[in-house]
Design a protein around this motif. Structure first.
Motif, PDB file in Angstrom:
ATOM      1  N   ASP A  14      -6.767  -5.623  -8.825  1.00  0.00           N
ATOM      2  CA  ASP A  14      -6.808  -4.238  -8.632  1.00  0.00           C
ATOM      3  C   ASP A  14      -5.619  -3.624  -7.487  1.00  0.00           C
ATOM      4  N   GLY A  15      -4.565  -4.404  -7.327  1.00  0.00           N
ATOM      5  CA  GLY A  15      -3.464  -3.916  -6.488  1.00  0.00           C
ATOM      6  C   GLY A  15      -3.383  -3.766  -5.032  1.00  0.00           C
ATOM      7  N   TYR A  16      -4.473  -4.268  -4.235  1.00  0.00           N
ATOM      8  CA  TYR A  16      -4.569  -4.490  -2.822  1.00  0.00           C
ATOM      9  C   TYR A  16      -3.977  -5.561  -2.250  1.00  0.00           C
ATOM     10  N   ILE A  17      -3.347  -5.252  -1.226  1.00  0.00           N
ATOM     11  CA  ILE A  17      -2.599  -6.329  -0.421  1.00  0.00           C
ATOM     12  C   ILE A  17      -3.637  -7.062   0.799  1.00  0.00           C
ATOM     13  N   ASP A  18      -4.753  -6.498   1.098  1.00  0.00           N
ATOM     14  CA  ASP A  18      -5.650  -6.808   2.015  1.00  0.00           C
ATOM     15  C   ASP A  18      -6.733  -6.033   1.846  1.00  0.00           C
ATOM     16  N   THR A  20     -10.406  -4.152   4.357  1.00  0.00           N
ATOM     17  CA  THR A  20     -10.260  -3.341   5.641  1.00  0.00           C
ATOM     18  C   THR A  20     -11.214  -4.117   6.868  1.00  0.00           C
ATOM     19  N   THR A  21     -11.284  -5.513   6.386  1.00  0.00           N
ATOM     20  CA  THR A  21     -11.895  -6.145   7.658  1.00  0.00           C
ATOM     21  C   THR A  21     -11.119  -6.589   8.669  1.00  0.00           C
ATOM     22  N   PRO A  22     -11.402  -6.905   9.950  1.00  0.00           N
ATOM     23  CA  PRO A  22     -10.484  -7.514  10.898  1.00  0.00           C
ATOM     24  C   PRO A  22      -9.444  -8.533  10.727  1.00  0.00           C
ATOM     25  N   ASP A  23     -10.191  -9.495   9.627  1.00  0.00           N
ATOM     26  CA  ASP A  23      -9.610 -10.756   9.409  1.00  0.00           C
ATOM     27  C   ASP A  23      -8.567 -10.567   8.245  1.00  0.00           C
ATOM     28  N   ARG A  24      -7.233 -11.042   8.022  1.00  0.00           N
ATOM     29  CA  ARG A  24      -6.573 -10.866   7.209  1.00  0.00           C
ATOM     30  C   ARG A  24      -6.975 -11.593   5.907  1.00  0.00           C
ATOM     31  N   LEU A  25      -7.004 -11.020   4.895  1.00  0.00           N
ATOM     32  CA  LEU A  25      -7.519 -11.631   3.350  1.00  0.00           C
ATOM     33  C   LEU A  25      -6.290 -12.361   2.750  1.00  0.00           C
ATOM     34  N   LEU A  26      -6.818 -13.625   2.790  1.00  0.00           N
ATOM     35  CA  LEU A  26      -5.886 -14.718   2.118  1.00  0.00           C
ATOM     36  C   LEU A  26      -6.015 -14.559   0.481  1.00  0.00           C
ATOM     37  N   GLY A 183     -10.976   1.625  -1.565  1.00  0.00           N
ATOM     38  CA  GLY A 183      -9.927   2.625  -1.616  1.00  0.00           C
ATOM     39  C   GLY A 183      -9.309   2.863  -0.267  1.00  0.00           C
ATOM     40  N   ASN A 184      -9.853   2.232   0.873  1.00  0.00           N
ATOM     41  CA  ASN A 184      -9.163   2.457   2.195  1.00  0.00           C
ATOM     42  C   ASN A 184      -8.400   1.288   2.413  1.00  0.00           C
ATOM     43  N   ALA A 185      -8.206   0.570   1.705  1.00  0.00           N
ATOM     44  CA  ALA A 185      -7.475  -0.955   1.952  1.00  0.00           C
ATOM     45  C   ALA A 185      -6.055  -0.554   1.440  1.00  0.00           C
ATOM     46  N   PRO A 186      -4.940  -1.128   1.817  1.00  0.00           N
ATOM     47  CA  PRO A 186      -3.619  -1.185   1.725  1.00  0.00           C
ATOM     48  C   PRO A 186      -3.331  -1.699   0.307  1.00  0.00           C
ATOM     49  N   ARG A 187      -2.330  -0.924  -0.321  1.00  0.00           N
ATOM     50  CA  ARG A 187      -1.746  -1.430  -1.441  1.00  0.00           C
ATOM     51  C   ARG A 187      -0.349  -1.949  -1.477  1.00  0.00           C
ATOM     52  N   PHE A 188       0.388  -2.635  -2.546  1.00  0.00           N
ATOM     53  CA  PHE A 188       1.435  -2.940  -2.524  1.00  0.00           C
ATOM     54  C   PHE A 188       2.487  -1.938  -2.228  1.00  0.00           C
ATOM     55  N   VAL A 189       2.447  -0.720  -2.896  1.00  0.00           N
ATOM     56  CA  VAL A 189       3.516   0.324  -2.818  1.00  0.00           C
ATOM     57  C   VAL A 189       2.195   1.697  -2.418  1.00  0.00           C
ATOM     58  N   ASN A 190       2.811   2.764  -1.781  1.00  0.00           N
ATOM     59  CA  ASN A 190       2.240   3.866  -1.667  1.00  0.00           C
ATOM     60  C   ASN A 190       2.760   5.086  -2.809  1.00  0.00           C
ATOM     61  N   PRO A 191       2.309   6.116  -2.801  1.00  0.00           N
ATOM     62  CA  PRO A 191       2.792   7.084  -3.859  1.00  0.00           C
ATOM     63  C   PRO A 191       4.394   7.440  -3.007  1.00  0.00           C
ATOM     64  N   GLY A 192       5.275   7.564  -4.337  1.00  0.00           N
ATOM     65  CA  GLY A 192       6.489   7.682  -4.133  1.00  0.00           C
ATOM     66  C   GLY A 192       7.497   8.150  -5.225  1.00  0.00           C
TER      67      GLY A 192
END
Length: 229
Positions: A14-18, A20-26, A183-192
């Motif tokens: 679904d397009g997320y790169i991580d 929102t937890t403190p640990d990096r999602l592998l 929805g608060n997690a970071p994505r590959f790209v932002n709107p642009g």
């Protein structure tokens, strides 16, 4: 000559790169991490944004001893040049980025240069590029330093800037078989405003599996119809 710019990213279905937890999602698996290590070894420089440095605190290295030895045999430093960009200059000198690997360089706004010189000392070269970091000028400077291939590992803001400004030559997307759903997690790209908008279909250069991950290689400056393997 500006370097060839390769954007590298692992993301969920679904397009997320991580998350929102403190640990990096592998997101990548063992085989895909090794593939990324190979791409790093083939690059002259690796870039990440300041936000990614603060959030993930990566070392950003070529981990394979054999690949480092191969680089040295070619007359190259064992590690590619490590690059970051920042407008604020808020970078902790204790971050792992500064204390592992070879040479480092920071591209920053004019207002952040003095702060970075004071905070980092000789940990990295500092290059100011005007009121805000101009990525085109940064690529010109890297080209003058002999950098021919630049690997960009994020995060989302950096990837968005390279793509909206038409500065990316290739994209590596590793799609992991998971959903993040936040929805608060970071994505590959932002709107642009991406060149060509939704009417531009990029050329797919390659699609293959890496264990349970799917690797897609796109050429954003070319239209669809390119070779697929």
């Amino acid at each position: 000559m500006r370097p060839y710019v390769l954007l590298s990213c692992a993301m969920s279905v679904d397009g997320y790169i991580d998350d929102t937890t403190p640990d990096r999602l592998l997101l990548s698996n063992v085989a895909d991490f090794d593939r990324v290590d190979q791409v790093r070894a083939e690059s002259d420089a690796i870039l990440i944004g300041a936000t990614t440095m603060r959030r993930d605190n990566p070392r950003l290295l070529v981990n394979s001893e054999a690949r480092r030895a191969e680089r040295a045999a070619q007359g190259l430093p064992p590690y590619p040049l490590k690059v970051t960009v920042t407008n604020s200059g808020d970078l902790d000198p204790d971050l792992k980025f500064w204390h592992h690997g070879g040479e480092k360089i920071i591209y920053c706004s004019d207002s952040a240069a003095a702060k970075l010189h004071e905070a980092l000392g000789d940990l990295a070269a500092v290059v100011s590029l005007g009121p805000t970091v101009d990525l085109a000028r940064m690529l010109d400077d890297l080209g003058e330093r002999g950098i021919r291939r630049l690997m960009v590992e994020g995060g989302g803001t950096i990837h968005t800037q390279f793509l909206t400004q038409g500065l990316a030559d290739e994209i590596h997307l590793a799609i992991a078989p998971i959903f993040v759903g936040d929805g608060n997690a970071p994505r590959f790209v932002n709107p642009g405003a991406f060149p060509g908008g939704a009417g531009h279909r990029m050329s797919l250069a390659e699609a293959r599996t890496v264990d349970d991950v799917v690797l897609l290689r796109y050429l954003p400056k070319e239209s669809s119809g390119g070779k697929t393997s």
